[in-house]
Design an enzyme around this catalytic site. Structure first.
Site, short mmCIF file in Angstrom:
data_model
loop_
_atom_site.label_atom_id
_atom_site.label_comp_id
_atom_site.label_asym_id
_atom_site.label_seq_id
_atom_site.Cartn_x
_atom_site.Cartn_y
_atom_site.Cartn_z
N VAL A 497 0.81 -1.29 -0.04
CA VAL A 497 -0.10 -0.10 -0.21
C VAL A 497 0.78 1.32 0.12
CG1 VAL A 497 -1.96 -1.02 1.09
CG2 VAL A 497 -0.35 -0.18 2.45
N GLY A 498 2.22 1.13 0.22
CA GLY A 498 3.09 2.32 0.06
C GLY A 498 4.39 2.14 0.22
N GLY A 500 8.46 4.15 0.78
CA GLY A 500 8.89 5.12 0.91
C GLY A 500 10.64 4.87 1.31
N PHE A 502 12.23 4.52 3.86
CA PHE A 502 12.07 3.82 4.90
C PHE A 502 11.79 2.27 4.58
CE2 PHE A 502 7.95 5.18 4.53
CZ PHE A 502 7.27 4.07 4.52
N GLY A 503 11.32 2.02 3.53
CA GLY A 503 10.79 0.75 3.19
C GLY A 503 9.57 0.55 2.75
N VAL A 505 4.99 -0.51 2.79
CA VAL A 505 4.13 -0.85 3.75
C VAL A 505 2.97 -1.74 3.07
CG1 VAL A 505 2.20 0.01 5.17
CG2 VAL A 505 4.12 1.44 4.88
N LYS A 522 4.65 -2.43 8.43
CA LYS A 522 5.62 -1.66 7.74
C LYS A 522 6.92 -2.12 7.86
CE LYS A 522 6.25 3.24 8.58
NZ LYS A 522 5.91 4.24 9.66
N ASP A 626 7.86 15.79 11.18
CA ASP A 626 7.46 15.49 9.67
C ASP A 626 6.09 15.54 9.55
OD1 ASP A 626 8.21 15.13 7.07
OD2 ASP A 626 8.22 13.09 7.11
#
Ligand code: NAG
Ligand code: NAG
Ligand code: NAG
Ligand code: NAG
Ligand code: NAG
Ligand code: NAG
Ligand code: NAG
Ligand code: NAG
Length: 661
Positions: A497-498, A500, A502-503, A505, A522, A626
């Protein structure tokens, strides 16, 4: 006509009516098995001579009635008699054990009778059966005194059940010789005397049921020797003295019930630390006093805890909030005082919480509002004060009872409490804003109004800024890589689903049926520089915070994946409606409706509420660093939840000193 037939198994069908009489004439039969049908009628009295080769005679769970034919005792090969769950009545044949071969003798749940002492002769004859392993006589109409020959049965005995009759007498001391016994059931009878300490020798015992009798005296310390015990039920007797600390050795115990006795003294720490307890711990209706030990926090698997109707005093220990599996918690009818611990926030699985009839003070915790499984919250007859929450479960009159509490105010009208002199600061701010929005005329004024109200809101809440600063204990259970792997369908693209820096999700589904939970998983890109530190920051931050406007962390996973590489993931509450970013800047036309002014205002307030909590209500405070639309997630009701702590940033932005304020 099958004159050589030895085995006849017709069990577990829907057979009704009578067994054809001719079948009782098949002398070659060794196994006669009609269990779990709806067969009726009675058994021919001469069965002992017509079925002389019988080894197993099993008719359990049917509707047979009449007497058990005494000719059964004449079958020299008979090993197993299983007649449980029928309507047999009359006496048990007195010579039933004379052949010496019986191993299983199961007559429970019938209407069998014993009144005089000779009606118990069958037990003496069972002493002849040197391989007897099971005796089940429970739930019949047996009365009279249990003969001493009960302790003369085979030493191979594994199950002895006589519960649910009207039997009087004592548990004979000799019972300790049945060293193979796993189930001992004397419950619901008229037994008197003390529990012999001899019972402690039964080191293989799993279930000891002595409840609902008239036992008196102390609970023998030797019960702590039965290290295999799973269920220990001694409730509804007249047992006195204290609860043996030796129970702490019962490391396999799942259920412990000592309720409705005359037990006194403090509850030993050792008992409150039996972390294997998973089903129930019931010590209610005794004379127990002293505090509830903080060790209670070790009961992390327990579903039902009942300590009600005792004389327990002091405050409820905060550690009780660690018992996160609790579904039913009963502490009513004691002398507990102090506040309802904030740590109860973690007990979100509660279905019933009864703290009534104590001397608890302080506020009705607002977090209870969102305990969706709660069906009964009883805080009556205490000294609670302050505002009553008015949403969630509090809006349902049939769930919450708050009578006789002195100084409560507000809440839904059906409580009939006086209005509060003031509203809780965050509510005040919100109400004001809504009013301003509705009644103030146009644009500039709205903005101005918002500014003023927000200022008020911040100032007002400064007052109680230090509330809720206690560290919430670690409440997450770790989850394995394998579980995450299967929940996300092997981290499939469909569930992504996402993504970024960071990794990634993933959407994951856990559990099944009614317990199906959707969560966001995540997965951290462990290759990335600083990722591990950032992961730990996020874990540490999330561990301390819990707020309905922040994305909740369900659990963390820090282990190795199937290829042996480091694997770190957070399992977060799944917020179904995507990020605010998508709503404000939809990539395809018509995908998302642009939020209305009212919705935007509410979202801004939700975020402000979350930030206010991060800045003022936890210690040390957290700076998010953020806040942006893509980190603001919307749920089905368009309520905003602030997410993403630290993972997007190289820089760890948690302020560790209190100077920030
Ligand atoms: C059973 O067998 C006996 C003799 O073997 C016979 O007299 C009787 O009629 C038989 N009963 C049935 C129900 O077949
Ligand atoms: C058992 O067998 C003996 C001898 O075979 C007989 O005398 C007696 O009547 C039988 N008992 C029953 C209850 O059938
Ligand atoms: C016990 O068995 C023996 C033979 O095995 C028999 O003679 C005796 O009658 C039986 N005793 C009882 C009480 O059934
Ligand atoms: C138990 O068995 C022993 C020996 O077999 C015998 O002496 C004793 O009388 C029996 N006790 C009872 C109560 O039957
Ligand atoms: C059983 O418990 C008692 C009392 O706690 C103790 O004295 C005894 O040594 C124990 N026996 C065994 C075999 O563990
Ligand atoms: C709440 O507790 C009080 C006192 O223990 C009791 O009388 C009352 O019946 C309880 N109410 C409910 C709804 O359980
Ligand atoms: C209940 O608590 C109040 C103070 O909160 C105290 O004055 C009172 O004595 C307590 N009552 C009992 C029965 O303990
Ligand atoms: C109130 O709670 C009861 C018990 O949980 C439930 O059956 C009922 O539907 C609820 N009523 C409303 C209006 O939610």
């Amino acid at each position: 006509k099958l004159t050589n037939l030895r085995f006849l198994f017709l069990g577990t069908n829907n057979l009704q009516g009578l067994i054809p009489p001719v079948l009782f004439n098949m002398s070659s039969l060794e196994r006669f098995d009609f269990e779990s049908n709806q067969l009726s009628g009675s058994l021919p009295q001469d069965i002992g001579s017509t079925l002389p080769n019988l080894k197993e005679f099993s008719l359990f769970y049917n509707k047979f009635k009449g007497q058990i034919p005494s000719s059964l005792s004449n079958i020299s090969s008979l090993e197993r008699i299983v007649l449980h769950g029928n309507r047999f009545h009359g006496r048990i044949p007195s010579n039933i054990g004379q052949n010496g071969c019986l191993t299983v003798f199961v007559l429970g749940k019938n209407e069998l009778q014993a009144t005089e002492s000779r009606d118990w002769d069958f037990l003496t004859s069972l002493a002849n059966c040197s391989s007897l392993s099971t005796v089940d006589l429970q739930l019949n109409n047996l009365s009279g005194i249990l003969p001493n020959s009960i302790s003369n049965l085979s030493q191979k005995l594994e199950t002895l059940q006589v519960g649910g009759n009207q039997i009087a007498g004592h548990i004979p001391t000799g019972i300790g010789r049945y060293y193979k016994l796993t189930v001992l059931e004397f419950a619901d009878n008229l037994f008197t005397g003390t529990i012999p300490s001899d019972i402690g020798k039964l080191s293989n015992l799993r279930n000891l049921f002595l409840f609902q009798n008239r036992y008196h005296g102390e609970i023998p310390l030797s019960l702590g020797n039965m290290s295999q015990l799973n269920k220990l039920i001694l409730s509804n007797n007249n047992l006195e003295g204290s609860i043996p600390a030796t129970f702490g050795n019962l490391t396999e115990l799942i259920s412990l019930d000592l309720s409705s006795n005359l037990l006194s003294g403090q509850i030993p720490e050792e008992v409150m630390s039996i972390s294997s307890l998973a089903v129930f711990l019931n010590l209610s209706n005794n004379l127990l006093d002293g505090p509830i030990t903080p060790h209670v926090g070790q009961l992390v698997n327990l579903a039902i805890m009942d300590l009600s109707s005792n004389k327990l005093s002091s405050a409820i220990p905060n550690t009780l909030g660690s018992c996160i599996e609790l579904q039913f918690l009963y502490l009513q009818g004691n002398l507990l005082h102090g506040q309802i611990p904030k740590e109860f926030m973690a007990l979100r699985g509660l279905e019933e919480l009864d703290l009534s009839n104590n001397n608890l003070s302080g506020p009705v915790p607002e977090f209870l509002e969102s305990f969706q499984l709660l069906k009964n919250l009883n805080l009556s007859f205490n000294q609670l004060s302050g505002p009553v929450p008015d949403t969630g479960i509090f809006s349902n009159a049939s769930i919450v009872s708050l009578t006789s509490n002195g100084m409560l105010c507000g809440g839904p009208v059906f409580f009939h409490f006086p209005a509060c002199p003031y509203l809780a600061p965050d509510k005040l701010a919100r109400h004001k804003l809504i009013h301003i929005l509705v009644f103030t005329v146009v644009g500039a004024f709205i903005l101005l109004g918002v500014c003023i109200a927000t200022c008020c809101y911040i100032n007002k809440s400064r007052g109680d800024a230090r509330q809720g600063q206690e560290n919430i204990p670690e409440m997450f259970q770790r989850i394995s890589y394998t579980e995450l792997h299967s929940a996300t369908d092997s981290f499939s693209v469909e569930n992504l689903v996402g993504r970024g820096s960071f990794g990634s999700v993933y959407k994951g589904t856990f559990g099944s049926g009614a317990n199906l939970i959707t969560a966001a998983v995540k997965v951290l890109d462990v290759q990335r520089q600083g990722a591990t530190r950032s992961f730990m920051s996020e874990c540490n931050a999330l561990k301390r915070i819990r707020h309905r406007k922040l994305v909740k962390v369900i659990t963390v996973c820090d282990s190795l994946d199937h290829s042996g590489s480091q694997f770190k993931a957070l399992v977060l509450e799944f917020i179904p409606n995507g990020s605010l970013d998508k709503w404000l800047h939809p990539s395809t036309e018509g995908e998302f409706q642009t939020p209305s002014l009212m919705q935007r205002l509410n979202i801004a307030l939700d975020v402000a509420e979350a930030l206010e909590y991060l800045h003022h209500h936890i210690d040390p405070p957290i700076v998010h660093c953020d806040v942006k639309p893509s980190n603001i997630l919307l749920d089905d009701n368009m309520v905003a939840h602030l997410g993403d702590f630290g993972l997007l940033h190289q820089v760890c932005c948690f302020l560790l000193t209190p100077h920030f304020q």
